[in-house]
Design an enzyme around this catalytic site. Structure first.
Site, PDB file in Angstrom:
ATOM      1  N   GLY A  13       7.100  -7.323   3.702  1.00 34.38           N
ATOM      2  CA  GLY A  13       6.336  -7.768   2.541  1.00 34.38           C
ATOM      3  C   GLY A  13       5.163  -6.838   2.345  1.00 34.38           C
ATOM      4  N   LEU A  14       4.492  -7.006   1.242  1.00 37.87           N
ATOM      5  CA  LEU A  14       3.362  -6.140   0.922  1.00 37.87           C
ATOM      6  C   LEU A  14       2.171  -6.380   1.853  1.00 37.87           C
ATOM      7  CD1 LEU A  14       3.494  -6.312  -2.969  1.00 37.87           C
ATOM      8  CD2 LEU A  14       4.049  -4.341  -1.522  1.00 37.87           C
ATOM      9  N   SER A  15       1.285  -5.423   1.880  1.00 42.26           N
ATOM     10  CA  SER A  15       0.057  -5.534   2.655  1.00 42.26           C
ATOM     11  C   SER A  15      -0.708  -6.783   2.217  1.00 42.26           C
ATOM     12  CB  SER A  15      -0.806  -4.283   2.419  1.00 42.26           C
ATOM     13  OG  SER A  15      -2.013  -4.372   3.123  1.00 42.26           O
ATOM     14  N   GLY A  16      -1.103  -7.598   3.181  1.00 40.73           N
ATOM     15  CA  GLY A  16      -1.861  -8.806   2.878  1.00 40.73           C
ATOM     16  C   GLY A  16      -1.017 -10.021   2.571  1.00 40.73           C
ATOM     17  N   GLY A  18       0.835 -11.710   4.600  1.00 41.09           N
ATOM     18  CA  GLY A  18       0.795 -12.676   5.690  1.00 41.09           C
ATOM     19  C   GLY A  18       1.787 -12.396   6.804  1.00 41.09           C
ATOM     20  N   LYS A  19       2.377 -11.204   6.804  1.00 38.47           N
ATOM     21  CA  LYS A  19       3.374 -10.850   7.831  1.00 38.47           C
ATOM     22  C   LYS A  19       2.814 -10.972   9.239  1.00 38.47           C
ATOM     23  CE  LYS A  19       3.844  -6.700   6.333  1.00 38.47           C
ATOM     24  NZ  LYS A  19       2.790  -6.817   5.318  1.00 38.47           N
ATOM     25  N   SER A  87       7.693  -2.022   5.585  1.00 40.44           N
ATOM     26  CA  SER A  87       9.070  -1.519   5.443  1.00 40.44           C
ATOM     27  C   SER A  87       9.532  -1.595   3.991  1.00 40.44           C
ATOM     28  CB  SER A  87      10.036  -2.221   6.394  1.00 40.44           C
ATOM     29  OG  SER A  87       9.911  -3.602   6.431  1.00 40.44           O
TER      30      SER A  87
END
Length: 186
Positions: A13-16, A18-19, A87
Site C-alpha cells: 500500500g502507499l506510504s502512510g 498503515g502497513k 512494493s
C-alpha cells in the site's frame, strides 16, 4: 505449536496507509502466542539490505526482489514472515508470489485515499510531492499499481488497527496458518 506452516504476509500500500502499524500488531499477536516469526519492514530492509538503491523502477524492483528472496527462504523453512513495503509494481509482487508459492503468499492490500494519506503525513512528504518538490514519489508522481485480487483488503479509513488485525488474524486461522488460542499467561 500455534501454526502449521510458514507463510508470508505481504502488506502492500502507499506510504502512510498503515502497513507497518498493522504488521506490528500482527507481530505482537504472534509474539504473545509464542510464535517465532520475522518482520521485514521496507524502510529497514532498504537501509540495511538494499542500501545504495535509488527510487527508479529498476531499483524499486530490486529492493522488492531482495525482500521476497529473504521471505521465501524463511517461509520454506516454516518461519512465518511479515513484510511491510510499498512494493508499487504488480508484476514484481506476482513474481515474488510465484517464488514463495501461491499457497503460502498472502497479499494484504492496505488501502487509504490520497486525501487521508496527506492528512496523516506528519513529515509533509505528500505535500512536497504534490508541489513537485519530491520527484518519483509513489502515488503522486510515480505509479502505484494496486493489487487486482489480494487475499485481504484493508481500508484503514474505516477500519481501526484492531479491526484490521482481526481480519488478517481470522484469515490466517481459517486457512490453517495459525490456531486461535489465547496468549500464554506471563
Amino acid at each position: 505449536m500455534a501454526y502449521t506452516k510458514g507463510f508470508t504476509l505481504w502488506f502492500t500500500g502507499l506510504s502512510g496507509s498503515g502497513k507497518s502499524t498493522l504488521a506490528d500488531e500482527i507481530s505482537r499477536r504472534l509474539n504473545d502466542r509464542g510464535i517465532g516469526h520475522e518482520v521485514l519492514d521496507g524502510d529497514v530492509v532498504r537501509t540495511n539490505l538494499s542500501k545504495g538503491l535509488g527510487f527508479s523502477r529498476e531499483d524499486r524492483d530490486t529492493n522488492i526482489r531482495r525482500i521476497g528472496f529473504v521471505a521465501e527462504l524463511l517461509t520454506r523453512n516454516e518461519v512465518p514472515v511479515i513484510t511491510a513495503a510499498i512494493s508499487p509494481y504488480r508484476a514484481v509482487r506476482e513474481e515474488v508470489r510465484h517464488k514463495i508459492g501461491k499457497a503460502r503468499f498472502i497479499e494484504v492490500f492496505v488501502d487509504a485515499g490520497l486525501d487521508e494519506l496527506v492528512r496523516r503525513d506528519v513529515k509533509g512528504l505528500y505535500a512536497k510531492a504534490l508541489h513537485g518538490e519530491i520527484k518519483n514519489f509513489t502515488g503522486v508522481s510515480d505509479p502505484y499499481e494496486a493489487p487486482e485480487s489480494p487475499e485481504i483488503r484493508i481500508d484503514t479509513e474505516i477500519q481501526t488497527v484492531t479491526e484490521s488485525a482481526d481480519v488478517v488474524w481470522e484469515y490466517l486461522a481459517q486457512h490453517g496458518f495459525i490456531t486461535i488460542e489465547e496468549p500464554a499467561a506471563v
